[in-house]
Design a protein around this motif. Structure first.
Motif, short mmCIF file in Angstrom:
data_model
loop_
_atom_site.label_atom_id
_atom_site.label_comp_id
_atom_site.label_asym_id
_atom_site.label_seq_id
_atom_site.Cartn_x
_atom_site.Cartn_y
_atom_site.Cartn_z
N GLY A 11 52.73 58.50 16.21
CA GLY A 11 52.69 58.23 17.72
C GLY A 11 52.33 59.21 18.69
N GLN A 12 51.80 60.37 18.29
CA GLN A 12 51.27 61.39 19.15
C GLN A 12 49.77 61.71 18.83
OE1 GLN A 12 53.65 63.53 21.07
NE2 GLN A 12 55.19 62.03 20.35
N LEU A 13 49.21 62.05 19.95
CA LEU A 13 47.69 62.40 20.15
C LEU A 13 47.64 63.88 19.48
CD1 LEU A 13 46.28 61.49 23.31
CD2 LEU A 13 45.36 60.76 21.18
N LYS A 14 46.82 64.11 18.11
CA LYS A 14 46.79 65.12 17.50
C LYS A 14 45.44 65.88 17.71
CE LYS A 14 50.85 65.31 16.05
NZ LYS A 14 51.87 66.10 16.11
N HIS A 15 44.43 65.01 18.10
CA HIS A 15 43.06 65.41 18.18
C HIS A 15 42.34 64.62 18.88
CE1 HIS A 15 39.24 67.19 17.33
NE2 HIS A 15 38.76 65.88 17.06
N VAL A 16 41.43 65.05 19.88
CA VAL A 16 40.55 64.11 20.82
C VAL A 16 39.21 65.05 20.77
CG1 VAL A 16 40.11 63.34 23.21
CG2 VAL A 16 42.51 63.54 22.23
N ASP A 17 38.07 64.28 20.60
CA ASP A 17 36.91 64.71 20.46
C ASP A 17 36.20 65.34 21.74
OD1 ASP A 17 36.07 62.35 21.36
OD2 ASP A 17 34.28 62.21 19.95
N LYS A 18 36.84 64.97 22.88
CA LYS A 18 36.31 65.19 24.16
C LYS A 18 37.28 65.23 25.21
CE LYS A 18 34.05 60.88 24.66
NZ LYS A 18 32.97 59.89 24.92
N LYS A 19 37.19 65.99 26.39
CA LYS A 19 37.98 66.11 27.21
C LYS A 19 38.41 64.47 28.04
CE LYS A 19 39.00 68.60 31.66
NZ LYS A 19 40.33 68.27 31.59
N LEU A 20 39.36 64.18 28.02
CA LEU A 20 39.67 62.91 28.78
C LEU A 20 39.84 63.11 30.16
CD1 LEU A 20 42.40 61.31 26.33
CD2 LEU A 20 39.88 60.83 26.34
#
Length: 78
Positions: free
Chosen positions: A13-22
């Motif tokens: 339930g937690q964001l661990k990796h995002v490929d670009k800045k939100l």
């Protein structure tokens, strides 16, 4: 409203990796995820196609649903 896709990994339930800045502020997002064990019911697929096909006039939801389902099933077997 425009659409952009960000590849993310969510773990417990937690964001661990995002490929670009939100972007900052409030974001409205559609969460689409893969579950190998479960399929999507035909009713759900038809609802999704109808909801997301608003920019196309005279779309036949049944035909489009079958086309999507067939392409998904072909890709699973590869």
């Amino acid at each position: 409203m425009g659409h952009k896709i960000a590849e993310v990994i969510i773990e417990d339930g937690q964001l661990k990796h995002v490929d670009k800045k939100l972007p900052g502020g409030k974001i409205k997002a559609h969460l689409v995820y893969d579950i190998a064990e479960e399929g999507v019911s035909e009713t759900e697929v038809m609802r999704i196609v109808k909801e997301t096909a608003g920019i196309y006039k005279n779309i036949d939801v049944g035909v489009e649903t079958r086309r999507l389902r067939e392409s998904w099933e072909r890709n699973v077997r590869k």
